[in-house]
Design a protein around this motif. Structure first.
Motif, short mmCIF file in Angstrom:
data_model
loop_
_atom_site.label_atom_id
_atom_site.label_comp_id
_atom_site.label_asym_id
_atom_site.label_seq_id
_atom_site.Cartn_x
_atom_site.Cartn_y
_atom_site.Cartn_z
N SER A 66 26.22 33.58 39.25
CA SER A 66 27.59 33.91 38.88
C SER A 66 27.91 35.34 39.28
N LYS A 67 29.11 35.59 39.57
CA LYS A 67 29.49 36.91 40.07
C LYS A 67 29.36 37.99 39.00
N ALA A 68 29.35 37.59 37.74
CA ALA A 68 29.17 38.59 36.69
C ALA A 68 27.91 38.25 35.90
N ALA A 69 27.16 39.25 35.49
CA ALA A 69 25.95 38.99 34.72
C ALA A 69 25.74 40.12 33.73
N VAL A 70 25.33 39.75 32.52
CA VAL A 70 24.94 40.77 31.55
C VAL A 70 23.52 41.18 31.89
N LEU A 71 23.26 42.48 32.09
CA LEU A 71 21.90 42.90 32.42
C LEU A 71 21.04 42.75 31.17
N CYS A 72 19.89 42.08 31.36
CA CYS A 72 19.10 41.67 30.20
C CYS A 72 18.68 42.86 29.35
N GLY A 73 18.97 42.74 28.07
CA GLY A 73 18.51 43.75 27.12
C GLY A 73 19.28 45.05 27.20
N ARG A 74 20.29 45.12 28.06
CA ARG A 74 21.02 46.37 28.17
C ARG A 74 22.46 46.14 27.85
N ASP A 75 23.10 47.16 27.39
CA ASP A 75 24.49 47.09 26.99
C ASP A 75 25.32 47.28 28.26
N THR A 76 25.12 46.40 29.24
CA THR A 76 25.69 46.60 30.58
C THR A 76 26.04 45.27 31.23
N VAL A 77 27.21 45.23 31.86
CA VAL A 77 27.60 44.06 32.64
C VAL A 77 27.64 44.44 34.12
N GLN A 78 27.07 43.57 34.96
CA GLN A 78 27.17 43.78 36.41
C GLN A 78 28.21 42.83 36.99
N LEU A 79 29.19 43.37 37.70
CA LEU A 79 30.16 42.54 38.42
C LEU A 79 29.82 42.62 39.90
N VAL A 135 29.37 46.49 40.71
CA VAL A 135 29.85 47.47 39.74
C VAL A 135 29.08 47.28 38.44
N LEU A 136 28.55 48.35 37.89
CA LEU A 136 27.95 48.26 36.56
C LEU A 136 28.92 48.86 35.55
N ILE A 137 29.19 48.12 34.49
CA ILE A 137 30.01 48.63 33.39
C ILE A 137 29.08 48.79 32.19
N HIS A 138 28.73 50.02 31.87
CA HIS A 138 27.86 50.27 30.72
C HIS A 138 28.70 50.31 29.45
N GLY A 139 28.07 49.99 28.33
CA GLY A 139 28.75 50.10 27.04
C GLY A 139 29.41 48.79 26.60
N THR A 140 29.10 47.70 27.28
CA THR A 140 29.60 46.41 26.81
C THR A 140 28.65 45.30 27.26
N LYS A 141 28.63 44.21 26.49
CA LYS A 141 27.90 43.01 26.90
C LYS A 141 28.88 41.87 27.14
N ASP A 142 30.17 42.22 27.09
CA ASP A 142 31.22 41.20 27.12
C ASP A 142 31.80 41.17 28.53
N VAL A 143 31.54 40.05 29.24
CA VAL A 143 31.95 39.95 30.64
C VAL A 143 33.47 40.05 30.76
N THR A 144 34.19 39.43 29.83
CA THR A 144 35.65 39.46 29.89
C THR A 144 36.16 40.89 29.74
N GLU A 145 35.58 41.61 28.78
CA GLU A 145 35.98 43.01 28.59
C GLU A 145 35.66 43.81 29.86
N ALA A 146 34.47 43.58 30.42
CA ALA A 146 34.06 44.32 31.61
C ALA A 146 35.04 44.07 32.75
N ARG A 147 35.42 42.79 32.93
CA ARG A 147 36.37 42.44 34.00
C ARG A 147 37.70 43.14 33.79
N SER A 148 38.13 43.20 32.52
CA SER A 148 39.44 43.77 32.26
C SER A 148 39.43 45.29 32.51
N ILE A 149 38.28 45.94 32.17
CA ILE A 149 38.17 47.37 32.47
C ILE A 149 38.24 47.59 33.98
N TYR A 150 37.50 46.75 34.68
CA TYR A 150 37.45 46.90 36.14
C TYR A 150 38.85 46.71 36.73
#
Lengths: 77, 337, 337, 77
Positions: free
Chosen positions: B258-271, B317-332
């Motif tokens: 999938s194009k977005a993934a929560v990095l395991c164990g980290r408060d980070t989403v990768q888009l 893109v790494l978005i630190h400070g969230t585990k929520d893919v939807t939130e990460a997408r909206s920030i991006y």
């Protein structure tokens, strides 16, 4: 009596390093079932099981006196 | 004085083994703690060619255990693969080191395995990538060495296609939850032990000492003084979709992850972007609009409210400070949409 | 982001343990393979103060396994203690690192143990120095961690004064012959495993986890897949001259070791001068008389016929290419007499 | 029968990983003596000896079925 060794976070979840199971003979599959019934937090499907230092299949039979190891895979690296 | 003299004196390697090492090519997947340790041991040992793949950059919290990095690398936020190469080439300029700053996909591992590759080292932090290595190992007949650890506990096993069970035989059901260094912590000696097991197995394979390869999974807890070798042979499964009689190589053939993934164990989403970033343009544009950008030739990072955003040249893109893919997408979308 | 966050997440250390590490002082005797590995692990872990003692300089044949050194250090012929400090301070500038370029004598270890010292790490390559550490450990009540390895085989044990047997209890008769890395070779993973055992024990002691200290000697052969923990308690000897009821601390009280010594397993004799060298004067004098000198602030080295001679500022001289003390003395007299 | 495990250079000197000693009961001291008589190259004084994973004293008695480890100290570091 079967001794079950615990590793990693299982040890903290159970609050002990090992369990004693009162069975003379039980399959690996039945041991998984028994543990899941007794310990609701446990998801044994993804825990690897070894009997007497050898990885076991679900149909293998564990005998009294055997030592079982519950091996949680960890992903850290 | 020959720089490898202490290794050629070790009779199972000898001059002949040293020559085999010089001709060998090793792929190391991940340049975190296990990747650093394995890469350093194999580079010092004189392996001819090493390829390192990593998706991340050096952070201050890595310095406690990731032995190729210095404070300067964290200050500059260099990609790990690049910082690793810098140090490794100062250690042994005879070794050819190739690096890729990317998150491994089926396409990429296919391309890599089409070259000559003598062994793959697992230095990842997630099971998804391990299954990718496992399936590629079977498809291209390349041995690999599994390793993982958290806290003071670690595991390692060598997978030889056509001989040992594969990783999927041992672990047919991936855990829904598993411990990573970021959730459970880890101490240096647990890494050192896992690395030692992995690098020893790689040296055996590379020098043709196949009879010495360990036929068991090593399990240890270095804090609690526990150590076991668990025989694995029995688990070889004829019906395994990775190494059995009817193979589908599920990890290689599934849709791109999938194009977005929560990095395991980290408060980070990768888009994953669809195209590379033009970092210089982007950085100067963001600077002009008043953002405080830190950049180097490989990535640009900035703080946006409570999120740290890192843009890699390859479009990730790494978005630190969230585990929520939807939130990460909206920030991006809000800033780069 | 806290740089030690992955270590404080490990519950037996935690924030409290991290504070104890920051206040601790560790002595590492030797900066060869075990010294490099232990120093790096403890510096990354955030131990407050580390003292490193070593008598040697970086040579090309060290690079295969001594992880603090780069090619540049061998080119410059830097003393190991100095090269180690350079790298360690780039890894963690918060750690206070003290270095001594010298061959440890009873006087010197006495001086060091009069300071606060929480643990000593054995990273030597000879039993003579190990007995010195052992006796100092008992005399000053400081735990130490024994480690040694050659080939793919290694040993480690923790000595807690008043509790475990000491090293002399275990090995009352020193071997007349023993394997060193220079005679039998050694591979990186054997060092990595020994280091991991040693550093783990040091971390247990420093963070007050005495109940976790391993009460056995660890023995392994990483190439042959062997591993044992051998219980040691029974060997505690009431008549031991180091830790028994009537102690003489033989290694501490014997005459200063002979002024000349053959370095174990190496084709090298060390002569001890009575006073320090004025290296700059000496180097310029030798250059004027046509010798090809390589020097740095710590030592000067030159080739004289088939011998390589290294003069250290502290007055020691290494004569490479001989194991014959008389021959070494005569070479020295001829040129520097 | 007593099994004697060998490590490091002993393995190369003996050309094997382990020896089988035909004794029902023997002290550690006598085992040292017996080995030195049979294998002239051996200097057992400085070799550490463990019986069943525990370091032994010279007066300890080894029984048939026990596993002895001959542990040569090595000085490398």
């Amino acid at each position: 009596m079967i001794t079950v060794l615990l590793f990693a976070h299982l040890r903290e979840q159970f609050g002990t390093r090992d369990l004693q199971i009162e069975e003379n003979s039980i399959t690996v599959a039945d041991l998984r079932k028994q543990l899941e019934e007794k310990y609701e937090f446990l998801d044994t499907k993804s825990i690897m099981i070894a009997v007497n230092e050898e990885f076991a299949d679900d149909e293998d039979v564990i005998q009294a006196g055997d030592t079982v190891a519950l091996i949680p895979p960890v992903s850290g690296g | 004085m020959d720089r490898y003299s202490r290794q050629t004196l070790f009779s199972p390697i000898g001059e002949q083994g040293q020559k085999l090492l010089r001709e060998a090519h090793v792929l190391i997947v991940g340049a975190g703690a296990l990747g650093c340790g394995n890469a350093e041991m194999l580079v010092r040992a004189g392996v001819g060619k090493i390829t390192i793949v990593d998706r991340d950059y050096v952070d201050w919290s890595n310095l406690q255990r990731q032995q190729l990095y210095e404070e300067r690398d964290a200050e500059q936020g260099l990609p790990k693969a690049i910082a690793a190469r810098n140090r490794l080439s100062r250690i042994n300029s005879e070794v050819e080191i190739t690096t890729h700053v990317l998150d491994l996909t089926p396409d990429e591992i296919n391309t890599m395995c089409e070259q000559r590759l003598d062994v793959m080292i697992d230095a990842t932090d997630n099971f998804e990538t391990r299954l990718l290595i496992n399936d590629a190992s079977q498809a291209y007949n390349i041995p690999w060495v599994f390793g993982s650890c958290t806290g003071s506990y670690g595991l390692s096993m060598t997978i030889i296609p056509g001989q040992t069970p594969c990783f999927r035989c041992l672990l047919p059901h991936l855990p829904s939850y598993s411990l990573t260094c970021d959730t459970a912590g880890v101490i240096g000696p647990a890494i050192g032990m896992t690395v030692s097991y992995q690098a020893a197995e790689a040296l055996k394979i590379l020098t043709g000492n196949m009879q010495a390869v360990r036929p068991s999974l090593a399990l240890f807890d270095i804090w609690n003084n526990e150590h076991m070798f668990l025989r694995v042979g029995k688990r070889k499964n004829k019906k395994c979709p990775s190494c059995g009689e009817e193979r589908t190589y599920p990890a290689l053939t599934e849709e791109d992850r999938s194009k977005a993934a929560v990095l395991c164990g980290r408060d980070t989403v990768q888009l994953r972007g669809t195209k590379p970033f033009e970092l210089e343009k982007l950085a100067s544009h963001l600077k002009r609009s008043g953002h405080n950008i830190q950049s180097n030739p490989y990535l640009a990072m900035m703080q946006l409210e409570r999120h740290r955003i890192v843009l890699f040249r390859d479009g990730r893109v790494l978005i630190h400070g969230t585990k929520d893919v939807t939130e990460a997408r909206s920030i991006y979308q809000r800033y780069f949409g």
